[in-house]
Design a protein around this motif. Structure first.
Motif, PDB file in Angstrom:
ATOM      1  N   THR A 240       3.151  33.711 -44.558  1.00  0.00           N
ATOM      2  CA  THR A 240       3.460  35.059 -44.079  1.00  0.00           C
ATOM      3  C   THR A 240       4.972  35.243 -43.950  1.00  0.00           C
ATOM      4  OG1 THR A 240       1.399  35.047 -42.820  1.00  0.00           O
ATOM      5  CG2 THR A 240       3.018  36.730 -42.223  1.00  0.00           C
TER       6      THR A 240
ATOM      7  N   LEU B  22       2.270  37.298 -49.412  1.00  0.00           N
ATOM      8  CA  LEU B  22       1.537  37.944 -48.309  1.00  0.00           C
ATOM      9  C   LEU B  22       0.048  38.023 -48.630  1.00  0.00           C
ATOM     10  CD1 LEU B  22       4.106  40.742 -47.390  1.00  0.00           C
ATOM     11  CD2 LEU B  22       3.410  38.831 -45.907  1.00  0.00           C
TER      12      LEU B  22
ATOM     13  N   ALA C 265       0.025  39.063 -42.038  1.00  0.00           N
ATOM     14  CA  ALA C 265       0.218  39.332 -43.466  1.00  0.00           C
ATOM     15  C   ALA C 265      -0.538  40.594 -43.875  1.00  0.00           C
ATOM     16  CB  ALA C 265      -0.243  38.134 -44.292  1.00  0.00           C
TER      17      ALA C 265
END
Ligand SMILES: O=C(O)CCC(=O)C(=O)O
Ligand SMILES: [Fe+2]
Length: 413
Positions: free
Chosen positions: A114, A133, A144
């Protein structure tokens, strides 16, 4: 701070008592030993104490050594990456921090993934950011998913992974979930999932370089004092990430009264404030801090704690100077050590409010901008004297909540 146990005889609560009683080295020894054995609460407290005298440099070295020795965990990895990038124990090395973080992400650390995705977005590499992500979102990272939803509403195209994972996200407790989902729902779907283009090494290097590379200001609003503004220095997803990370730390702002020496609440400054402590810093918040320092053309280690301020309707920060008044005996020690608060950088983290301009009444200037816009100004003149023309306000917010990041920068680290 939170500890993972309520047992008052556990290492962290015991060490906290010792620290408060002035038995600093006992506290550090206890935390070091416990952290090495894998006690995450002990590590968290040890990192927290890295922001407090006495012995900050020594505590940092001990904390880093304990991290190196302790078993791998997401939390340990997160602290360690921050220490590496910030140079808190050894030379600062963003490239190495990113390489290590990538290796952790590859091993399934979704928080690492993330952070890397957000850092890629901050570096302007949307393809890589989206791919990372998406991988983190598929591994269950609500942060994310939130970032992908924000990216969707900023670009007008939603990642299919964000659409798929959105259902669970709405029940995740993420404080922005409902707003992000309802904005993203009607968007057309992008192709996906993305695959990150090209080799990883050069991409990580470009991210490391981009952190403190700042585009020219969109406007120089004043020369004396220097006041500059930028329309877009931080992606919306990074603004959200910092906001959500800081939210549980928000407390009513305190002012320091130089006349009485006390710190208290005051109608002068009515926002909620969070000065982000060491144990809550990570690569993303440190990258944001680094970028804010660069806006003021200062090294990041001259920055005080990165602060997040939230103003609810009617709340304000009345006319004030950011420079420190040297009232005899009061601020003298701090001023001698780090010098004056020479510059201030602000980033607006949201735009869902009215009112709340930053105003310079003696210059008849006011600033307001959208999410991710920035202002930087000097509080001292070219010869280093406190500049009273830098007087400024955060005007009262009318509707909604204004959220900004604020960084005060000193002459010296
Ligand atoms: O909220 C604002 O616009 C101003 C904030 C500010 O003056 C500060 O953080 O020093
Ligand atoms: Fe200020």
């Amino acid at each position: 701070m939170t500890v993972s146990t309520n047992d008052p005889s556990a290492p962290a609560p015991t060490a906290l008592r010792e620290w408060r009683e002035g038995r600093h080295s006992n506290a550090i020894d206890r935390l070091d030993n416990a952290a090495r054995a894998g006690d995450e609460a002990a590590l968290s407290l040890l990192v927290q104490l890295c922001g407090h005298e006495p012995g900050m440099a020594e505590t940092r070295a001990r904390a880093f050594a304990a991290m190196e020795a302790m078993p791998d965990s997401m939390m340990r990895n997160r602290h360690r990456a921050y220490f590496q990038a910030a140079g808190l124990a050894g030379p600062a090395n963003w490239a190495l921090a990113l390489q290590d973080r990538y290796a952790q992400a590859e091993k399934g650390d979704w928080l690492a993934h993330t952070e890397l995705g957000l850092l890629a977005l901050m570096a302007g590499d949307a393809a890589t950011g989206t791919a990372w992500l998406e991988q983190a979102a598929q591994a269950g990272s609500g942060l994310a998913i939130a970032a992908l939803l924000r990216l969707g509403s900023d670009t007008g195209m939603l990642s299919p992974v964000a659409r798929e994972t959105g259902g669970g996200f709405s029940r995740s407790g993420h404080p922005m979930a409902q707003g992000l989902i309802s904005r993203a729902q009607p968007l057309p779907l992008a192709d996906g999932p993305q695959t990150a283009p090209g080799e990883v090494g050069p991409r990580l290097e470009r991210i490391a370089e981009a952190i403190d590379t700042i585009p020219r200001a969109d406007e120089r609003m004043s020369d004396a004092p220097r006041i500059e503004r930028w329309d877009d220095v931080l992606p919306g997803a990074a603004c959200d990430y910092l906001t959500v990370g800081a939210s549980p730390l928000l407390m009513p702002a305190q002012i320091h009264d130089p006349k009485t020496g006390e710190t208290r609440q005051d109608p002068y400054r009515t926002s909620l404030t969070a000065a982000i402590p060491e144990q809550a810093m990570d690569l993303v918040s440190f990258a944001i801090k680094t970028r804010m320092a660069a806006l003021s053309n200062r090294p990041v280690d001259t920055g005080e704690a990165l602060a997040v301020l939230a103003y609810r309707p009617g709340e304000e920060y009345r006319a004030h100077f950011d420079f420190i008044l040297d009232v005899p005996g009061e601020a003298t020690h701090d001023l001698e050590r780090r010098g004056q608060r020479v510059s201030t950088s602000l980033i607006r983290l949201n735009s869902e409010f009215t009112g709340g301009e930053t105003r310079f009444p003696r210059l008849d200037l006011a600033w307001s901008g959208g999410r991710g816009s920035a202002l930087s100004f000097d509080n001292v003149s070219a010869d280093g004297q406190c500049d009273k023309a830098s007087l400024h306000t955060g005007e009262p917010v009318k509707d909604g909540v204004k959220v900004i990041a604020s960084l005060w920068l000193r002459e010296r680290a």
